[in-house]
Design an enzyme around this catalytic site. Structure first.
Site, PDB file in Angstrom:
ATOM      1  N   ASP A  80      80.065   3.974  75.440  1.00  0.00           N
ATOM      2  CA  ASP A  80      80.414   4.435  76.786  1.00  0.00           C
ATOM      3  C   ASP A  80      81.017   5.836  76.641  1.00  0.00           C
ATOM      4  O   ASP A  80      82.086   5.988  76.054  1.00  0.00           O
ATOM      5  CB  ASP A  80      81.440   3.448  77.376  1.00  0.00           C
ATOM      6  CG  ASP A  80      82.054   3.942  78.675  1.00  0.00           C
ATOM      7  OD1 ASP A  80      81.675   5.035  79.154  1.00  0.00           O
ATOM      8  OD2 ASP A  80      82.924   3.226  79.211  1.00  0.00           O
ATOM      9  N   LYS A 127      84.699   7.722  85.938  1.00  0.00           N
ATOM     10  CA  LYS A 127      85.007   7.997  84.541  1.00  0.00           C
ATOM     11  C   LYS A 127      83.852   8.685  83.811  1.00  0.00           C
ATOM     12  O   LYS A 127      84.071   9.599  83.024  1.00  0.00           O
ATOM     13  CB  LYS A 127      85.396   6.702  83.821  1.00  0.00           C
ATOM     14  CG  LYS A 127      86.830   6.282  84.148  1.00  0.00           C
ATOM     15  CD  LYS A 127      87.130   4.849  83.758  1.00  0.00           C
ATOM     16  CE  LYS A 127      87.263   4.653  82.295  1.00  0.00           C
ATOM     17  NZ  LYS A 127      87.614   3.245  81.987  1.00  0.00           N
ATOM     18  N   TYR A 183      81.321   9.181  93.511  1.00  0.00           N
ATOM     19  CA  TYR A 183      80.186   9.922  92.919  1.00  0.00           C
ATOM     20  C   TYR A 183      80.287  11.410  93.248  1.00  0.00           C
ATOM     21  O   TYR A 183      80.277  12.259  92.356  1.00  0.00           O
ATOM     22  CB  TYR A 183      78.888   9.328  93.453  1.00  0.00           C
ATOM     23  CG  TYR A 183      77.639   9.834  92.786  1.00  0.00           C
ATOM     24  CD1 TYR A 183      77.408   9.591  91.432  1.00  0.00           C
ATOM     25  CD2 TYR A 183      76.666  10.527  93.499  1.00  0.00           C
ATOM     26  CE1 TYR A 183      76.238  10.038  90.815  1.00  0.00           C
ATOM     27  CE2 TYR A 183      75.502  10.962  92.892  1.00  0.00           C
ATOM     28  CZ  TYR A 183      75.290  10.718  91.549  1.00  0.00           C
ATOM     29  OH  TYR A 183      74.136  11.166  90.939  1.00  0.00           O
ATOM     30  N   TYR A 197      85.194  25.098  80.619  1.00  0.00           N
ATOM     31  CA  TYR A 197      84.749  25.281  79.226  1.00  0.00           C
ATOM     32  C   TYR A 197      84.041  26.618  79.038  1.00  0.00           C
ATOM     33  O   TYR A 197      84.096  27.212  77.954  1.00  0.00           O
ATOM     34  CB  TYR A 197      83.847  24.109  78.795  1.00  0.00           C
ATOM     35  CG  TYR A 197      84.640  23.026  78.116  1.00  0.00           C
ATOM     36  CD1 TYR A 197      85.466  22.191  78.854  1.00  0.00           C
ATOM     37  CD2 TYR A 197      84.617  22.868  76.737  1.00  0.00           C
ATOM     38  CE1 TYR A 197      86.234  21.219  78.244  1.00  0.00           C
ATOM     39  CE2 TYR A 197      85.378  21.897  76.115  1.00  0.00           C
ATOM     40  CZ  TYR A 197      86.185  21.073  76.865  1.00  0.00           C
ATOM     41  OH  TYR A 197      86.940  20.111  76.245  1.00  0.00           O
TER      42      TYR A 197
END
Ligand code: UDP
Length: 352
Positions: A80, A127, A183, A197
């Site tokens: 996961d 998540k 979502y 990032y």
């Protein structure tokens, strides 16, 4: 009769025209057993890439990848992605795969995407797009790999009429506490992670917003079906076709071949770095029209019945595709009728 290999060849022929090849690249695909992820794995393997397919089968299916399991260039990793995983070293606390020392591309495609699951699995959806995006970005950063994220038209929420067709510059009209927020907001957060990032690490990140996509291997079943597989299965069994609301709401349906071509162009094209690009169809179809088309194409005796429209169901979805054309030299080619025919054939074949 439909054969998936013909669609894979069609994608490869289109990519070949612009010399796009993934041969010998090592590519981690999170959600690789899902609908889009398994198509990506299939094309990459056909080109001679080494594919690391990561999935926990929370919504992906083993049958989507069973044809690749004997391929020596394919490796399945049961995990996961919302939990950390390390490649090339042993981490004292987290899952580790020390023998894989080099990764060229990380494609983060893991997420449930069906509105039925927004109700049943909202936490895992949040998540996989927040923690999962963070973990996948970390892997890409540690390996100096290119990063790809499959975002969604859902980041636009329910745009007002003046924002349809919707360009990438539209910020969205999203309900943060609505039934779709797990979502929509998670994908928005995923996009924000990527921008962070890029700012902090100058990572080679690519991201697209995917509009409704359909085709062979799309999941079916009343608990998690999207509109296209639901209607096809209902039509094939002469059951009532369940149109939610009056059916005037629209979607712009993209056939899987067009979508996967767009994805694999986006990852490969340097000018797509750091730019968000809509990948979808620009022909709007109402849900009612879709139901009628599927009844016609299947020769079904099904009747259309109307059910309650779910809360916050977007009334229109249609992308502006100028960026995709300009940066990726991509536009959708397969008409709804043709895509539906192939999908119906596949459903018939798999039911047999
Ligand atoms: N829909 C429908 N009947 C169904 C499933 C979906 O009328 O059995 C409608 C749904 O309300 C929406 C559209 O079809 O307006 C597309 O739904 P889907 O679940 O495929 O994805 P969405 O685009 O809403 O995320």
């Amino acid at each position: 009769m439909y054969n998936i290999d013909d669609d894979i060849s069609e994608i490869n022929n289109r990519l070949k025209k612009d010399n796009i090849s993934y041969k010998n690249k090592t590519i981690l695909v999170t959600g690789g057993a899902g609908f889009l992820g398994s198509w990506v794995c299939d094309v990459l393997l056909s080109q001679g890439a080494n594919v690391l397919c990561l999935d926990d089968f929370s919504s992906g299916l083993r049958e989507n990848i069973q044809d690749f399991e004997d391929n020596p260039n394919f490796r399945f990793i049961m995990h996961d992605i919302s939990l950390p995983i390390y490649f090339g070293k042993i981490h004292p606390h987290y899952a580790s795969i020390p023998e894989i020392t080099s990764i060229d591309i990380v494609m983060h495609m893991a997420s449930r995407a069906s509105p039925f699951e927004f109700r049943n699995s909202p936490i895992s959806i949040l998540k996989s797009n927040t923690f999962g995006t963070f973990n996948a970005l970390g892997i890409a950063n540690n390996h100096n790999a290119t990063f790809f994220y499959s975002s969604t038209s859902e980041v636009y929420g329910n745009p007002p009429p003046e924002a349809v067709p919707t360009p990438e510059t539209y910020y969205g009209y999203v309900n943060p506490i609505g039934p779709r927020s797990c979502y929509d907001e998670a994908k928005r957060c995923g996009e924000a992670y990527i921008m962070a990032y890029i700012l902090e690490y100058n990572i080679d990140a690519h991201l697209i917003r995917i509009f409704n996509t359909y085709g062979p291997k799309i999941r079916s079943g009343n608990l998690f079906g999207r509109v296209v597989p639901n209607f096809i299965i209902q039509a094939l069994h002469d059951e009532d076709i369940t149109v939610f609301g009056d059916g005037k709401q629209t979607r712009s349906f993209t056939y899987i071949v067009d979508e996967i071509e767009g994805i694999l162009r986006d990852v490969a094209i340097p000018n797509a770095r750091g730019v968000v690009i809509n990948i979808g169809n620009n022909i709007e179809t109402s849900v009612l029209e879709l139901a009628k088309k599927i009844i016609e194409l299947t020769g079904s005796n099904s009747k259309i019945v109307h059910k309650k429209l779910p809360k916050d169901d977007p009334s229109r979805r249609k992308p502006v595709l100028k960026r995709a054309k300009k940066i990726l030299n991509w536009e959708p080619k397969i008409k709804l009728k043709e895509g539906l025919k192939r999908t119906i054939d596949w459903f018939k074949k798999s039911e047999n």
